[in-house]
Scaffold this motif. Structure first.
Motif, short mmCIF file in Angstrom:
data_model
loop_
_atom_site.label_atom_id
_atom_site.label_comp_id
_atom_site.label_asym_id
_atom_site.label_seq_id
_atom_site.Cartn_x
_atom_site.Cartn_y
_atom_site.Cartn_z
N ASP A 1 0.83 -1.21 0.00
CA ASP A 1 0.00 0.00 0.00
C ASP A 1 0.87 1.26 0.00
OD1 ASP A 1 -2.43 -1.35 -0.05
OD2 ASP A 1 -2.54 -1.47 2.13
N ALA A 2 1.94 1.26 0.78
CA ALA A 2 2.84 2.40 0.82
C ALA A 2 3.48 2.61 -0.54
CB ALA A 2 3.92 2.19 1.89
N ALA A 3 3.92 1.52 -1.18
CA ALA A 3 4.56 1.61 -2.50
C ALA A 3 3.62 2.23 -3.52
CB ALA A 3 5.03 0.24 -2.95
N LYS A 4 2.34 1.93 -3.44
CA LYS A 4 1.35 2.51 -4.36
C LYS A 4 1.30 4.03 -4.24
CE LYS A 4 -1.74 -1.48 -4.34
NZ LYS A 4 -3.06 -1.97 -3.92
N HIS A 5 1.67 4.54 -3.08
CA HIS A 5 1.62 5.98 -2.81
C HIS A 5 3.01 6.62 -2.84
CE1 HIS A 5 -2.61 5.77 -1.87
NE2 HIS A 5 -2.36 4.70 -1.13
N GLY A 6 3.98 5.91 -3.40
CA GLY A 6 5.33 6.46 -3.52
C GLY A 6 6.07 6.56 -2.20
N GLN A 7 5.76 5.66 -1.28
CA GLN A 7 6.41 5.68 0.01
C GLN A 7 7.08 4.33 0.29
OE1 GLN A 7 2.90 6.71 2.32
NE2 GLN A 7 3.80 8.73 2.69
N VAL A 8 8.02 4.34 1.23
CA VAL A 8 8.69 3.13 1.67
C VAL A 8 8.66 3.10 3.20
CG1 VAL A 8 10.99 4.18 1.62
CG2 VAL A 8 10.77 1.73 1.43
N ARG A 9 8.45 1.91 3.76
CA ARG A 9 8.41 1.77 5.21
C ARG A 9 9.80 1.32 5.67
NH1 ARG A 9 4.51 1.71 8.76
NH2 ARG A 9 2.91 1.53 7.17
N PRO B 1 8.99 9.20 1.93
CA PRO B 1 8.93 9.23 0.47
C PRO B 1 10.02 8.34 -0.12
CG PRO B 1 8.84 11.45 1.38
CD PRO B 1 9.18 10.53 2.51
N SER B 2 9.67 7.57 -1.13
CA SER B 2 10.62 6.63 -1.73
C SER B 2 11.81 7.34 -2.36
CB SER B 2 9.92 5.73 -2.74
OG SER B 2 9.31 6.51 -3.75
N GLU B 3 11.65 8.61 -2.75
CA GLU B 3 12.78 9.33 -3.36
C GLU B 3 13.89 9.65 -2.35
OE1 GLU B 3 9.47 12.41 -2.69
OE2 GLU B 3 9.57 10.51 -3.75
N CYS B 4 13.66 9.38 -1.09
CA CYS B 4 14.69 9.56 -0.07
C CYS B 4 15.68 8.39 -0.04
CB CYS B 4 14.06 9.71 1.31
SG CYS B 4 13.13 11.23 1.54
N PHE B 5 15.39 7.31 -0.79
CA PHE B 5 16.17 6.08 -0.69
C PHE B 5 16.47 5.48 -2.06
CE2 PHE B 5 13.40 6.53 2.96
CZ PHE B 5 14.28 6.36 4.02
N VAL B 6 17.52 4.66 -2.08
CA VAL B 6 17.81 3.77 -3.20
C VAL B 6 17.98 2.37 -2.63
CG1 VAL B 6 18.88 5.52 -4.67
CG2 VAL B 6 20.31 4.20 -3.12
#
Length: 73
Positions: free
Chosen positions: A32-40, A52-57
């Motif tokens: 669900d988080a990935a669908k919203h551009g987030q990572v846990r 936000p997923s853009e904070c990570f690689v």
């Protein structure tokens, strides 16, 4: 052994108290988080939060390195 995913923080300007640049964090699968551009991730508090997923690689660690990181936790 359960596979553990890791990410590396590349941006923390909005979360300087919670995230450190260039640090490896455990990522917890969350569709669900990935669908919203987030990572846990498990952050500096030791708890898991959404960022936000853009904070990570993706860390893409070799298996031996991944096992050593898991053991060190």
């Amino acid at each position: 052994m359960k596979s553990t995913n890791f990410v590396i923080c590349i941006e923390n300007s909005e979360y300087p108290a919670s995230l450190e640049k260039r640090k490896i964090y455990e990522a917890i699968p969350d569709a669900d988080a990935a669908k919203h551009g987030q990572v846990r991730v498990v952050d500096e508090s030791g708890e898991d939060y959404l960022y936000p997923s853009e904070c990570f690689v993706d860390a893409n660690l070799p298996e031996a390195t991944r096992a050593a990181v898991v053991k060190a936790a």
